[in-house]
Write a protein that holds these residues in place. Structure first.
Motif, PDB file in Angstrom:
ATOM      1  N   UNK A  92       0.871  -1.175   0.000  1.00 53.18           N
ATOM      2  CA  UNK A  92       0.000   0.000   0.000  1.00 53.18           C
ATOM      3  C   UNK A  92       0.907   1.224   0.000  1.00 53.18           C
ATOM      4  N   UNK A  93       0.664   2.146  -0.935  1.00 46.45           N
ATOM      5  CA  UNK A  93       1.419   3.393  -1.002  1.00 46.45           C
ATOM      6  C   UNK A  93       0.460   4.562  -0.791  1.00 46.45           C
ATOM      7  N   UNK A  94       0.778   5.407   0.180  1.00 50.11           N
ATOM      8  CA  UNK A  94      -0.073   6.549   0.538  1.00 50.11           C
ATOM      9  C   UNK A  94       0.706   7.825   0.266  1.00 50.11           C
ATOM     10  N   UNK A  95       0.139   8.693  -0.575  1.00 51.04           N
ATOM     11  CA  UNK A  95       0.803   9.935  -0.949  1.00 51.04           C
ATOM     12  C   UNK A  95      -0.169  11.104  -0.840  1.00 51.04           C
ATOM     13  N   UNK A  96       0.381  12.312  -0.940  1.00 52.16           N
ATOM     14  CA  UNK A  96      -0.384  13.546  -0.799  1.00 52.16           C
ATOM     15  C   UNK A  96       0.020  14.475  -1.935  1.00 52.16           C
ATOM     16  N   UNK A  97      -0.911  15.267  -2.448  1.00 51.37           N
ATOM     17  CA  UNK A  97      -0.554  16.199  -3.509  1.00 51.37           C
ATOM     18  C   UNK A  97      -1.763  16.844  -4.138  1.00 51.37           C
ATOM     19  N   UNK A  98      -1.550  17.425  -5.309  1.00 47.94           N
ATOM     20  CA  UNK A  98      -2.617  18.073  -6.071  1.00 47.94           C
ATOM     21  C   UNK A  98      -2.690  17.450  -7.455  1.00 47.94           C
ATOM     22  N   UNK A 211      -2.006  -0.173 -19.091  1.00 49.64           N
ATOM     23  CA  UNK A 211      -1.002  -0.875 -19.892  1.00 49.64           C
ATOM     24  C   UNK A 211      -0.030  -1.688 -19.042  1.00 49.64           C
ATOM     25  N   UNK A 212       0.394  -1.126 -17.926  1.00 48.01           N
ATOM     26  CA  UNK A 212       1.443  -1.760 -17.125  1.00 48.01           C
ATOM     27  C   UNK A 212       0.847  -2.533 -15.951  1.00 48.01           C
ATOM     28  N   UNK A 213       1.493  -3.593 -15.488  1.00 41.46           N
ATOM     29  CA  UNK A 213       0.979  -4.352 -14.329  1.00 41.46           C
ATOM     30  C   UNK A 213       1.067  -3.531 -13.054  1.00 41.46           C
ATOM     31  N   UNK A 214       0.088  -3.755 -12.167  1.00 42.45           N
ATOM     32  CA  UNK A 214       0.040  -2.991 -10.921  1.00 42.45           C
ATOM     33  C   UNK A 214       0.875  -3.611  -9.805  1.00 42.45           C
ATOM     34  N   UNK A 215       1.346  -4.834 -10.007  1.00 41.93           N
ATOM     35  CA  UNK A 215       2.207  -5.531  -9.052  1.00 41.93           C
ATOM     36  C   UNK A 215       1.543  -5.749  -7.690  1.00 41.93           C
ATOM     37  N   UNK A 216       0.198  -5.734  -7.653  1.00 43.27           N
ATOM     38  CA  UNK A 216      -0.506  -5.959  -6.399  1.00 43.27           C
ATOM     39  C   UNK A 216      -0.401  -4.802  -5.423  1.00 43.27           C
ATOM     40  N   UNK A 217      -0.126  -3.595  -5.946  1.00 48.85           N
ATOM     41  CA  UNK A 217       0.053  -2.414  -5.084  1.00 48.85           C
ATOM     42  C   UNK A 217      -1.229  -1.580  -5.088  1.00 48.85           C
ATOM     43  N   UNK A 218      -1.713  -1.256  -3.903  1.00 47.47           N
ATOM     44  CA  UNK A 218      -2.853  -0.350  -3.744  1.00 47.47           C
ATOM     45  C   UNK A 218      -2.315   1.052  -3.462  1.00 47.47           C
ATOM     46  N   UNK A 219      -2.907   2.045  -4.099  1.00 48.01           N
ATOM     47  CA  UNK A 219      -2.474   3.435  -3.946  1.00 48.01           C
ATOM     48  C   UNK A 219      -3.599   4.273  -3.348  1.00 48.01           C
ATOM     49  N   UNK A 227      -9.787  11.965  -1.430  1.00 41.31           N
ATOM     50  CA  UNK A 227      -8.778  10.979  -1.836  1.00 41.31           C
ATOM     51  C   UNK A 227      -9.160  10.210  -3.100  1.00 41.31           C
ATOM     52  N   UNK A 228      -8.139   9.737  -3.792  1.00 45.03           N
ATOM     53  CA  UNK A 228      -8.298   8.824  -4.922  1.00 45.03           C
ATOM     54  C   UNK A 228      -7.642   7.508  -4.546  1.00 45.03           C
ATOM     55  N   UNK A 229      -8.438   6.433  -4.512  1.00 45.59           N
ATOM     56  CA  UNK A 229      -7.906   5.101  -4.248  1.00 45.59           C
ATOM     57  C   UNK A 229      -7.810   4.336  -5.561  1.00 45.59           C
ATOM     58  N   UNK A 230      -6.650   3.743  -5.810  1.00 46.21           N
ATOM     59  CA  UNK A 230      -6.412   2.899  -6.990  1.00 46.21           C
ATOM     60  C   UNK A 230      -6.098   1.511  -6.454  1.00 46.21           C
ATOM     61  N   UNK A 231      -7.018   0.581  -6.647  1.00 46.92           N
ATOM     62  CA  UNK A 231      -6.974  -0.714  -5.964  1.00 46.92           C
ATOM     63  C   UNK A 231      -6.834  -1.837  -6.980  1.00 46.92           C
ATOM     64  N   UNK A 232      -5.830  -2.709  -6.842  1.00 45.74           N
ATOM     65  CA  UNK A 232      -5.526  -3.695  -7.880  1.00 45.74           C
ATOM     66  C   UNK A 232      -6.554  -4.828  -7.964  1.00 45.74           C
ATOM     67  N   UNK A 233      -7.001  -5.100  -9.170  1.00 41.81           N
ATOM     68  CA  UNK A 233      -7.833  -6.264  -9.462  1.00 41.81           C
ATOM     69  C   UNK A 233      -7.004  -7.266 -10.259  1.00 41.81           C
ATOM     70  N   UNK A 234      -7.567  -8.412 -10.576  1.00 43.49           N
ATOM     71  CA  UNK A 234      -6.847  -9.401 -11.363  1.00 43.49           C
ATOM     72  C   UNK A 234      -6.573  -8.850 -12.761  1.00 43.49           C
ATOM     73  N   UNK A 235      -5.425  -9.227 -13.319  1.00 49.07           N
ATOM     74  CA  UNK A 235      -5.045  -8.707 -14.627  1.00 49.07           C
ATOM     75  C   UNK A 235      -4.569  -7.267 -14.524  1.00 49.07           C
ATOM     76  N   UNK A 236      -4.487  -6.600 -15.654  1.00 51.70           N
ATOM     77  CA  UNK A 236      -4.081  -5.193 -15.678  1.00 51.70           C
ATOM     78  C   UNK A 236      -5.302  -4.294 -15.538  1.00 51.70           C
ATOM     79  N   UNK A 237      -5.992  -4.462 -14.426  1.00 52.25           N
ATOM     80  CA  UNK A 237      -7.212  -3.694 -14.145  1.00 52.25           C
ATOM     81  C   UNK A 237      -7.161  -3.247 -12.691  1.00 52.25           C
TER      82      UNK A 237
END
Length: 420
Positions: A92-98, A211-219, A227-237
């Motif tokens: 899990x990677x947690x970041x802050x920004x605009x 296009x690129x694999x998410x490597x099982x990382x949630x952002x 907040x914007x959550x980007x959560x890995x599903x199976x495949x490149x989704x």
């Protein structure tokens, strides 16, 4: 001496069931399976028709299932049916920004290799859980699934709970469980009030192919509007939960897909390559709600009927899973001791077990949302520094990882991987 003997309570076969559960989404069926496996007779009253629940089309709706919640799903017998369609959350990677400016140099990075138990959790699509629950209920003795039925009235007395359906049929049981969501009719008919408020935010929910694999990382990317959550599903989704002000969200949601993606790209970034929409888009307003009571004589509330929190930490479903595991344990243990499991004395044990945890989660998610959903320069500097400190201290970082995995607190047996 403080646990006096009670006369054995014989099952009253004049009741239609031991347990009446109102709500056929996730919480109701999972609780039904847990209780049926201990010999309870359960009726699940589901307002949706079964053919609607069984619709297996990909629609982008997904859940972050913590490690201990996965143990619960395994304990009720459905994990093997959904495991192949689950994506382990490895980091899990947690970041802050605009939007458009990229993340702050201060961040938090949680890696599952820092704990011994395994992945912190799994991402699972709603459609796979729904189908597994329907199949399991149909195959389990003791469960009656009544789909397309709504409750119009209910009452409890010292000996039983009863509900009246829209069809006019009356059902009776020992305990009535409200698993019917935030606008719980069960809670309302019982006179249970709620405390809560809206956030002026709306979540935009969809699935994104990249296009690129998410490597099982949630952002989790914190921005001033939400907040914007980007959560890995199976495949490149990946599943997207994009919180915006209610006004912005209404504007974005009204856009055609191409323009919607144009608004998402500067927030999403290009670290996964080009992106495209998969399935449908959804919105839901964000709010907090806490029921004043979780239990009464012959009545209990679980899941969203008991509490609704901001999705900022992705823990709403997992809090409901703890409700299920705790209530199933309380009812099962009381029954084995010969107590009346529907008595207020028994059901208050469940309320006492879950009240503090649910309230603490509501306060924490509310506080995090207020802390991160603003653009105050001083506050931004303080929270970025705080994330940097957490990330630099292994012991503190490990405690956050264990919290994300659901491994802290007083865990019910099913969430420890033990049988009821």
């Amino acid at each position: 001496m403080d646990n006096p003997k009670h006369p054995s309570i014989l099952r009253d076969m004049t009741h239609d069931s031991d347990i009446l559960i109102v709500g056929g989404g996730l919480s109701g069926p999972i609780l039904a399976l847990a209780l049926a496996h201990t010999g309870q007779r359960v009726i699940v009253i589901d307002a949706l028709a079964e053919k609607v629940r069984k619709n297996a089309a990909f629609d982008g709706r997904s859940y972050a299932v913590a490690l201990t919640s996965q143990r619960l799903l395994d304990g009720v017998g459905i994990w093997d049916d959904i495991a192949d369609n689950s994506q382990p959350i490895l980091e899990i990677k947690v970041t802050d920004g605009r939007a458009g400016e990229g993340p702050s140099p201060f961040f938090m990075h949680f890696d599952h290799t820092e704990i011994e138990e395994g992945p912190m959790g799994y991402m699972v699509q709603d459609r796979h859980i729904r189908r597994a629950l329907l199949d399991a209920m149909a195959a389990t003795d003791g469960i009656t699934h009544m789909s397309g039925e709504t409750v119009t009235a209910q009452h409890v007395d010292p000996g039983e709970a009863a509900v009246t359906l829209a069809s006019g049929r009356v059902l009776t049981g020992q305990i009535l469980i409200g698993a019917d969501g935030r606008s719980s009719g069960t809670a309302e008919r019982a006179g249970i009030k709620q405390t809560g408020w809206g956030y002026g935010q709306t979540a935009l929910v969809c699935a994104i192919a990249h296009e690129k694999p998410h490597q099982g990382i949630a952002h989790q990317f914190f921005m001033p509007p939400g907040p914007l959550a980007i959560l890995p599903l199976t495949g490149n989704v990946s599943s997207i939960v994009w919180s915006e002000t209610a006004e912005n969200a209404a504007t974005f949601n009204a856009l055609p897909d191409a323009d919607y993606l144009t608004m998402l790209r500067p927030r999403f970034g290009d670290f996964l390559g080009d992106i495209s929409l998969v399935g449908q888009r959804y919105t839901y307003p964000l709010s907090l709600s806490l029921a004043h009571r979780l239990a009464g004589n012959r009545l209990a509330l679980i899941g969203d009927a008991a509490h609704g929190v901001h999705p900022i930490a992705g823990q709403g479903l997992n809090a409901g899973m703890r409700d299920i595991a705790a209530l199933a344990e309380v009812i099962t243990d009381a029954t084995r001791r010969g107590e009346d499991p529907g008595s207020i004395a028994v059901l208050r044990r469940y309320e006492e077990w879950r009240r503090f945890d649910n309230t603490a989660l509501a306060i924490a998610t509310d506080g995090f949302n207020r802390l991160f959903s603003n653009d105050n320069t001083l506050v931004r500097s303080m929270r970025d520094l705080g994330m940097g400190v957490v990330n630099a201290l292994p012991g503190l970082r490990r405690s956050f990882i264990r919290e994300a995995a659901g491994l802290t607190g007083d865990l019910p047996r099913l969430m420890q991987g033990r049988p009821l």
